[in-house]
Design a protein around this motif. Structure first.
Motif, mmCIF file in Angstrom:
data_model
loop_
_atom_site.group_PDB
_atom_site.id
_atom_site.type_symbol
_atom_site.label_atom_id
_atom_site.label_comp_id
_atom_site.label_asym_id
_atom_site.label_seq_id
_atom_site.Cartn_x
_atom_site.Cartn_y
_atom_site.Cartn_z
ATOM 1 N N PRO A 74 0.800 -1.235 0.000
ATOM 2 C CA PRO A 74 0.000 0.000 0.000
ATOM 3 C C PRO A 74 0.830 1.282 0.000
ATOM 4 C CG PRO A 74 -0.020 -1.016 2.189
ATOM 5 C CD PRO A 74 0.734 -1.954 1.292
ATOM 6 N N ALA A 95 4.378 -4.601 4.451
ATOM 7 C CA ALA A 95 3.213 -5.459 4.216
ATOM 8 C C ALA A 95 3.568 -6.727 3.453
ATOM 9 C CB ALA A 95 2.131 -4.680 3.461
ATOM 10 N N GLY A 334 5.597 6.951 13.486
ATOM 11 C CA GLY A 334 4.827 6.159 14.447
ATOM 12 C C GLY A 334 3.599 6.918 14.901
ATOM 13 N N ALA A 335 3.759 8.195 15.173
ATOM 14 C CA ALA A 335 2.653 8.995 15.681
ATOM 15 C C ALA A 335 1.550 9.179 14.645
ATOM 16 C CB ALA A 335 3.161 10.352 16.148
ATOM 17 N N GLN A 336 1.857 8.928 13.356
ATOM 18 C CA GLN A 336 0.753 8.967 12.392
ATOM 19 C C GLN A 336 0.422 7.590 11.835
ATOM 20 O OE1 GLN A 336 1.553 11.000 8.367
ATOM 21 N NE2 GLN A 336 2.699 12.289 9.758
ATOM 22 N N PHE A 339 4.621 2.274 11.641
ATOM 23 C CA PHE A 339 5.736 1.758 12.434
ATOM 24 C C PHE A 339 6.695 1.056 11.471
ATOM 25 C CE2 PHE A 339 6.996 -1.696 15.709
ATOM 26 C CZ PHE A 339 8.097 -0.971 16.126
ATOM 27 N N LEU B 68 -4.758 2.757 6.323
ATOM 28 C CA LEU B 68 -3.316 2.563 6.163
ATOM 29 C C LEU B 68 -3.064 1.497 5.097
ATOM 30 C CD1 LEU B 68 -2.408 2.565 9.968
ATOM 31 C CD2 LEU B 68 -1.472 4.185 8.306
ATOM 32 N N GLY B 69 -4.076 1.211 4.288
ATOM 33 C CA GLY B 69 -3.909 0.198 3.245
ATOM 34 C C GLY B 69 -4.206 -1.214 3.708
ATOM 35 N N ALA B 95 -0.118 -9.620 6.719
ATOM 36 C CA ALA B 95 0.257 -8.618 5.720
ATOM 37 C C ALA B 95 -0.457 -7.285 5.936
ATOM 38 C CB ALA B 95 -0.036 -9.139 4.312
ATOM 39 N N PRO B 97 -1.310 -3.627 7.833
ATOM 40 C CA PRO B 97 -0.351 -2.597 8.244
ATOM 41 C C PRO B 97 0.314 -2.817 9.601
ATOM 42 C CG PRO B 97 -2.218 -1.568 7.185
ATOM 43 C CD PRO B 97 -2.549 -3.028 7.293
ATOM 44 N N ALA B 135 -2.368 2.596 15.857
ATOM 45 C CA ALA B 135 -1.997 3.012 14.503
ATOM 46 C C ALA B 135 -3.082 3.864 13.854
ATOM 47 C CB ALA B 135 -1.710 1.775 13.644
ATOM 48 N N GLY B 138 -3.560 7.259 15.494
ATOM 49 C CA GLY B 138 -2.500 8.149 15.029
ATOM 50 C C GLY B 138 -2.787 8.663 13.637
ATOM 51 N N ARG B 139 -3.244 7.769 12.792
ATOM 52 C CA ARG B 139 -3.556 8.134 11.407
ATOM 53 C C ARG B 139 -4.601 9.237 11.349
ATOM 54 N NH1 ARG B 139 -0.774 8.604 7.559
ATOM 55 N NH2 ARG B 139 -1.870 8.800 5.617
ATOM 56 N N GLN B 159 5.570 -2.022 19.802
ATOM 57 C CA GLN B 159 4.759 -1.518 18.690
ATOM 58 C C GLN B 159 3.739 -0.485 19.168
ATOM 59 O OE1 GLN B 159 2.297 -4.496 16.736
ATOM 60 N NE2 GLN B 159 2.476 -3.441 14.773
ATOM 61 N N ALA B 162 5.649 2.674 20.041
ATOM 62 C CA ALA B 162 6.165 3.373 18.851
ATOM 63 C C ALA B 162 5.047 4.074 18.098
ATOM 64 C CB ALA B 162 6.878 2.377 17.930
ATOM 65 N N LEU B 163 3.847 3.555 18.193
ATOM 66 C CA LEU B 163 2.708 4.152 17.485
ATOM 67 C C LEU B 163 2.071 5.283 18.287
ATOM 68 C CD1 LEU B 163 1.308 0.849 15.956
ATOM 69 C CD2 LEU B 163 2.152 2.824 14.658
ATOM 70 N N GLY B 164 2.719 5.663 19.377
ATOM 71 C CA GLY B 164 2.324 6.877 20.076
ATOM 72 C C GLY B 164 1.157 6.742 21.023
#
Lengths: 393, 393
Positions: A74, A95, A334-336, A339, B68-69, B95, B97, B135, B138-139, B159, B162-164
């Motif tokens: 993606p 992915a 990471g914040a958006q 990772f 995130l796909g 697979a 995200p 994730a 964050g997105r 994880q 790291a993803l906040g």
């Protein structure tokens, strides 16, 4: 051993094995003989389903595909805090089946090993390539031996072991490569990565799998792409992407090859050092001192010739990114919601600067998932959630 | 708070929040009010591009997608040592995200949170759901708080950090759920998972994202599928897949709903225990003692009502898999190139037995990548590579 002939793109000499061009090596230059470019005429990007096996005729391998569903990754758009003139997208290679771009190469490399009648494949790897080699070898029913050092991160160690490959551990990458070279020579094992010095880059058949990154970008974005930024070490991915774009342009499926940018950790940035010189003869003989960085998948002492060629042909450049800059990018991603491993953040940090300075549509290849490297990740500050101090339970 | 009305599928009572059906809870039964099934008529499986946002009209969310796909995961055929009459495929959700099927739900759940005007989302999770919530929050630019216990595996801990997201750690899952419940009530935070007891299952909007697993299976295999095996805990994934198949059948896009099988670790197998009883009133009140197993993502004390309903509607069943059987499957999958978390191997082990005994085309949902759980993985025996003793380097 190669079935489709491999010719050195620098000097034209034919290859007898996968150890790189011997004539160039004698000059102190790492160059990788390659198969002819594929003819994509008559193919349609619209019906291309992604991955190396989406267009099998573009690969130098006959015989059945070896696949775990790699490719078709993606594209995730990156948000900017302040509006920017351009667009930044990450092509998320995490992915892929084993979590990195290496799967595209190893799918093809293992298929080539099967076609060559091999029973055992070998890779010298600090991690991602070893995991991918292990997975695809297992898929094809071949044995896999991965030559590593003690520096492999724990998640990758576990992944390689779980995928049934046998790890041979040597004290440094030089001893690792020497052991792999001996194994290739004595046992006739099929090499999926390079082991010569200076490194010529990996198995040239395997590398053709990386062309699919260019095909997918062309399918998804067409001619809007100004620049593709690639985290670069031996430039297998970079040169594979350039070859893919070149095939597309030749077949009229793309108007022009996007500018390619090699992103390197400042701690070990041979392409950046090479392009700071003007004469090609000096560029290709550049050598820097390797220093480790958190971008553990990256870092070489010398540029490969085909990497320099890819940058030259695409009017590209190289960017050295300081550790604090790419680690800040790692946290920002990471914040958006993304990772990635730190090596991938090297590319996104370089791409972010390009978008800020020049606008346009820039794609950074996010080479691997952050699950490959989980040590040292810090907990966010509790001050971000002041309400929690009020909880009674 | 819900915009599309949610009605309890067991008793018809409308829901005011995401804590499950209060009327059923008063009877000691966990049941999750759901939105109406979507009308898929006029849609074409051939042009469905996968993932929950491939058919946004099938989701109970208006407003922009959060993505995130996710989705569009590959199908990998499993090899048998001896020829089998049927086919076994793993749908590899690693697979996605963040590396698990939870991404399909959290993409939709976070979009629902945005539509509801939330600024903070919360999840109570032993791992994969927390990482996915982090994730997608964050997105979308939302804060995320994940309520966990100390039992979260290290890769997932890293994880989530790291993803906040901010992790709140409590001593057991009961304390974890209570703290989350308090946060939802006092701060108005948006819940992406369940926290009530007995567990009713997760956010019903989020769960609609799992319908896309059924759509993808139908697109890729059509009516050839005899059985879909789903690793099951609270049955959010299982019941989501059943709803997806039911929508497809109603719209004429599929001739019949495949048989669904809940695969559970023997150490905690409430669906298997429930289906061993004959009266529905006894089935839905079944309770077992939870014991931990290496399948750390699975394990409940009670079946959810909608999970039982999905099995009943599809003429399905439940299978309890002993630890040594699914860990042997975990190693066997690794040896053929698929590194999944142990919970996924629970499903594949059950599916393998079904193919052996009944033939047909069976799909096991491989819920997450093995990179989520790397502790305790053993190195293959060196006796597999006797040549290595001859290396001099």
């Amino acid at each position: 051993m190669p079935s489709t002939p491999l010719l050195c793109p620098r000097c034209g000499t034919g290859a007898k094995d996968f150890s790189g061009c011997g004539a160039c090596r004698a000059e102190g230059i790492g160059a990788n003989p390659v198969p002819p470019l594929a003819d994509l005429s008559g193919l349609s990007l619209r019906s291309y389903r992604g991955g190396p096996w989406g267009w099998p005729s573009a690969l130098p391998v006959t015989g059945p595909p070896v696949t775990l569903g790699e490719g078709g990754t993606p594209n995730v758009r990156i948000h900017f805090r302040d509006p920017a003139d351009g667009e930044l997208w990450v092509k998320y290679e995490g992915a892929n089946p084993t979590g990195s771009h290496k799967d595209r190469a190893m799918a093809v490399g293992v298929a080539a090993a099967v076609a060559a009648g091999a029973d055992t494949v070998v890779a010298a790897s600090s991690g991602n390539a070893g995991a991918a080699a292990a997975a695809y070898a297992g898929r094809a029913g071949l044995r896999c031996v991965v030559f590593t050092t003690g520096g492999v991160p724990e998640p990758l160690r576990a992944q390689i072991d779980a995928l049934g490959a046998f790890r041979v551990v040597r004290e440094d990458s030089s001893a690792r490569n020497a052991a792999m070279g001996e194994a290739v020579e004595r046992f006739g094992w099929y090499p999926l990565t390079s082991f010569a010095s200076p490194s010529p880059g990996g198995n040239a058949y395997a590398n053709e799998g990386y062309k699919s990154v260019a095909y997918e970008i062309a399918r998804d974005f067409g001619d809007r792409v100004a620049t593709v930024v690639v985290p670069t070490s031996r430039a297998d991915l970079l040169s594979g992407i350039e070859r893919g774009f070149r095939e597309l342009r030749t077949a009229g499926l793309l108007a022009r090859v996007p500018r390619l940018v090699a992103a390197e950790p400042e701690a070990a940035a041979p392409f950046t050092a090479a392009l700071a010189r003007s004469a090609p003869a000096e560029q290709e003989r550049t050598s820097v001192v390797y220093r480790p960085s958190p971008a553990f998948s990256l870092g070489e002492e010398r540029p490969t010739w085909q990497g320099l060629d890819a940058l030259r042909r695409s009017d590209g450049s190289a960017v050295a990114v300081p550790t604090e800059v790419f680690m800040a990018e790692h946290r920002a991603l990471g914040a958006q919601g993304l990772f990635l491993e730190p090596s991938s953040a090297v590319g996104v940090a370089a791409a972010r600067r390009l978008v800020r300075e020049h606008g346009g549509l820039v794609i950074a290849v996010g080479t691997a998932t952050g699950l490959k490297a989980t040590a040292g990740i810090r907990r966010p500050s509790p001050t971000t959630v002041p309400e929690l101090s009020q909880l009674t339970l």
